[in-house]
Design an enzyme around this catalytic site. Structure first.
Site, short mmCIF file in Angstrom:
data_model
loop_
_atom_site.label_atom_id
_atom_site.label_comp_id
_atom_site.label_asym_id
_atom_site.label_seq_id
_atom_site.Cartn_x
_atom_site.Cartn_y
_atom_site.Cartn_z
N ARG A 28 -10.43 7.05 9.02
CA ARG A 28 -10.15 7.52 7.66
C ARG A 28 -11.35 7.27 6.75
NH1 ARG A 28 -4.90 5.43 7.89
NH2 ARG A 28 -5.43 3.77 6.44
N ARG A 29 -11.92 6.06 6.85
CA ARG A 29 -13.05 5.73 5.98
C ARG A 29 -14.25 6.64 6.27
NH1 ARG A 29 -9.80 2.68 3.79
NH2 ARG A 29 -9.75 4.49 2.48
N LYS B 15 -6.76 7.31 -5.98
CA LYS B 15 -6.68 8.78 -5.84
C LYS B 15 -5.68 9.16 -4.75
CE LYS B 15 -11.36 9.95 -7.37
NZ LYS B 15 -12.70 10.38 -6.94
N GLY B 16 -5.64 8.38 -3.69
CA GLY B 16 -4.77 8.71 -2.55
C GLY B 16 -5.59 9.28 -1.42
N ARG C 181 -1.18 -0.64 -8.42
CA ARG C 181 -2.56 -0.22 -8.11
C ARG C 181 -2.58 1.30 -8.22
NH1 ARG C 181 -3.77 -0.91 -2.15
NH2 ARG C 181 -4.30 -3.08 -2.60
N GLN D 239 -0.60 7.20 -6.33
CA GLN D 239 -1.76 8.02 -5.98
C GLN D 239 -1.89 9.19 -6.96
OE1 GLN D 239 0.37 8.66 -2.44
NE2 GLN D 239 -0.99 7.50 -1.12
N ASP E 152 0.85 -1.20 0.00
CA ASP E 152 0.00 0.00 0.00
C ASP E 152 0.89 1.25 0.00
OD1 ASP E 152 -2.31 -1.51 0.18
OD2 ASP E 152 -2.66 -1.10 2.31
N MET E 153 0.36 2.35 -0.53
CA MET E 153 1.12 3.60 -0.44
C MET E 153 0.55 4.43 0.69
SD MET E 153 3.73 5.15 -1.55
CE MET E 153 4.23 4.69 -3.23
C1 FAD Z 1 -8.79 -1.37 -3.20
C2 FAD Z 1 -8.33 -0.02 -2.76
C3 FAD Z 1 -7.07 0.16 -2.27
C4 FAD Z 1 -6.62 1.40 -1.86
N1 FAD Z 1 -5.33 1.56 -1.47
C5 FAD Z 1 -4.86 2.79 -1.16
C6 FAD Z 1 -3.49 3.02 -0.87
O1 FAD Z 1 -2.66 2.10 -0.88
N2 FAD Z 1 -3.10 4.30 -0.57
C7 FAD Z 1 -3.99 5.35 -0.55
O2 FAD Z 1 -3.57 6.48 -0.28
N3 FAD Z 1 -5.30 5.15 -0.82
C8 FAD Z 1 -5.75 3.91 -1.12
N4 FAD Z 1 -7.08 3.74 -1.42
C9 FAD Z 1 -8.04 4.84 -1.18
C10 FAD Z 1 -8.18 5.73 -2.38
O3 FAD Z 1 -6.99 6.44 -2.58
C11 FAD Z 1 -9.36 6.73 -2.19
O4 FAD Z 1 -9.13 7.49 -1.04
C12 FAD Z 1 -10.70 6.06 -2.08
O5 FAD Z 1 -10.80 4.95 -2.92
C13 FAD Z 1 -11.82 7.05 -2.43
O6 FAD Z 1 -11.66 7.49 -3.76
P1 FAD Z 1 -12.63 7.02 -4.95
O7 FAD Z 1 -11.77 6.88 -6.16
O8 FAD Z 1 -13.36 5.79 -4.55
O9 FAD Z 1 -13.57 8.25 -5.21
P2 FAD Z 1 -14.55 9.08 -4.26
O10 FAD Z 1 -14.95 10.25 -5.07
O11 FAD Z 1 -13.97 9.32 -2.92
O12 FAD Z 1 -15.77 8.12 -4.07
C14 FAD Z 1 -16.69 7.88 -5.12
C15 FAD Z 1 -17.97 7.36 -4.52
O13 FAD Z 1 -17.74 6.10 -3.87
C16 FAD Z 1 -18.51 6.02 -2.70
N5 FAD Z 1 -17.63 5.97 -1.53
C17 FAD Z 1 -16.31 6.27 -1.49
N6 FAD Z 1 -15.81 6.09 -0.25
C18 FAD Z 1 -16.84 5.66 0.51
C19 FAD Z 1 -16.98 5.30 1.85
N7 FAD Z 1 -15.96 5.34 2.69
N8 FAD Z 1 -18.20 4.89 2.29
C20 FAD Z 1 -19.26 4.84 1.46
N9 FAD Z 1 -19.18 5.18 0.16
C21 FAD Z 1 -18.01 5.60 -0.31
C22 FAD Z 1 -19.37 7.22 -2.65
O14 FAD Z 1 -20.58 6.93 -3.32
C23 FAD Z 1 -18.58 8.23 -3.44
O15 FAD Z 1 -19.37 9.25 -3.97
C24 FAD Z 1 -7.52 2.51 -1.89
C25 FAD Z 1 -8.80 2.33 -2.39
C26 FAD Z 1 -9.22 1.11 -2.84
C27 FAD Z 1 -10.59 0.98 -3.42
#
Ligand code: FAD
Length: 296
Positions: free
Chosen positions: A271-272, A175-176, A172, A151, A121-122
């Site tokens: 965070r979530r 967005k970050g 992977r 990211q 993971d980053m």
């Molecule tokens: C498999 C995976 C691995 C990841 N690994 C890393 C990593 O190693 N390092 C890192 O910095 N980040 C990581 N992330 C997190 C990522 O960087 C984003 O912060 C996260 O995925 C939210 O961005 P999004 O692209 O889903 O878009 P967003 O615009 O945030 O979300 C789009 C839509 O998805 C839904 N949604 C998103 N989050 C939630 C939530 N928590 N609860 C309910 N609904 C939600 C909502 O409907 C939202 O409108 C990872 C994400 C995934 C899916």
């Protein structure tokens, strides 16, 4: 999404821990390995693979990093025993990156020795250089069962993709999640999206690269599905857009779900929940709403 919800998300650390636990259950398999196995088996039954994350970011001692590496080896044994379609996601700080680079590499190699694929993971931008350095070292030493994360929030990401190209990397792209200063990161939602699409195209052009497309963003999913890399998988987090994930599986896309488990669930949950202000607002209304007279 209201301003109030956003304000509440920021104030989330003040919400009582047991309350965060109730609302974060959907994002976490549970506190034990048996919980992770149960969830991975359920996901496999739905045609989804899993990547299992042992929660353990807040470590300060070498013994804790060794315990996390052991916990990952226990996960590997369970995956083999239960014949799960699953691999691992690790955080280098959990394996000791902030204590010693060598300790971290040793711990990671003990997990890689299991032979199964391990995604690094980053984390926040202070760890990017060391993470990419370790990834390169491992790959140049003949370790092929390891991948990394980039990211699109970070301005450096396209350069990092170019620098990784000779490794035929397994990346992977996400967005970050860590908020970084504007000097090194895009802070605007649309700019982060646009950079994600650019990164995706750049990765797709690398011969032999495997791209894990991690997002729940419907617009980005659309962009990705219109021009998929030759070797790819889609990735989502446990508890987020599960129906959409199932639909993508039915359409024939390989899809992996990130399955965190462990005692140290609090930082991950915060965070979530902070990412999802509407949920944080629900929590607040359920707890202090009456007292403060908040509504809907
Ligand atoms: C498999 C995976 C691995 C990841 N690994 C890393 C990593 O190693 N390092 C890192 O910095 N980040 C990581 N992330 C997190 C990522 O960087 C984003 O912060 C996260 O995925 C939210 O961005 P999004 O692209 O889903 O878009 P967003 O615009 O945030 O979300 C789009 C839509 O998805 C839904 N949604 C998103 N989050 C939630 C939530 N928590 N609860 C309910 N609904 C939600 C909502 O409907 C939202 O409108 C990872 C994400 C995934 C899916």
């Amino acid at each position: 999404m209201s301003l109030l919800d956003r304000a509440i998300a920021k104030a989330l650390p003040a919400v009582p821990k047991p309350v965060v636990q109730v609302f974060s259950q959907r994002y976490i398999a549970g506190s034990t390995l048996a919980d992770a196995v149960r969830v991975a088996r359920r996901l496999n039954g739905e045609g989804k693979s899993a990547t299992v994350d042992v929660l353990g970011e807040e470590i300060t001692r070498e013994s804790e990093t060794r315990a996390i590496a052991q916990a990952y080896r226990d996960v590997l044994a369970a995956i083999e025993r239960e014949q799960l379609d699953a691999n691992l996601s690790v955080k280098l700080t959990g394996l000791g990156l902030n204590l010693s680079y060598e300790l971290c590499r040793e711990n990671l190699e003990s997990v890689l020795d299991g032979g199964r694929f391990v995604r690094i993971d980053m984390e926040d931008a202070s760890t990017t250089d060391a993470t990419l350095r370790l990834y390169r070292e491992l790959r140049e030493n003949g370790r092929d069962n390891v991948g990394v994360v980039l990211q699109s929030r970070l301005r450096r990401t396209l350069d990092d993709i170019r620098a990784l190209a000779d490794l035929q990397p397994n990346v992977r792209i996400c967005k970050g999640i860590y908020l970084e200063p504007a000097s090194i990161a895009h802070t605007d939602y649309e700019a982060i999206r646009a950079n994600y699409v650019r990164a995706l195209h750049a990765l797709a052009e690398i011969d032999g690269a495997h791209v894990a497309i991690a997002t729940h963003d419907e617009w980005l999913l659309g962009e990705a599905l219109r021009a998929l890399p030759p070797s790819y998988e889609l990735q989502m987090l446990l508890g987020v857009r599960e129906q959409r994930a199932s639909q993508l599986v039915h359409e024939g896309h390989p899809l992996r779900v990130y399955v965190p488990f462990g005692e140290q669930w609090y930082a991950y949950s915060k965070r979530r929940l902070q990412e999802n202000p509407a949920m944080a607002g629900t929590i607040a209304r359920a707890t202090v709403g009456r007292v403060l007279g908040l509504s809907g």
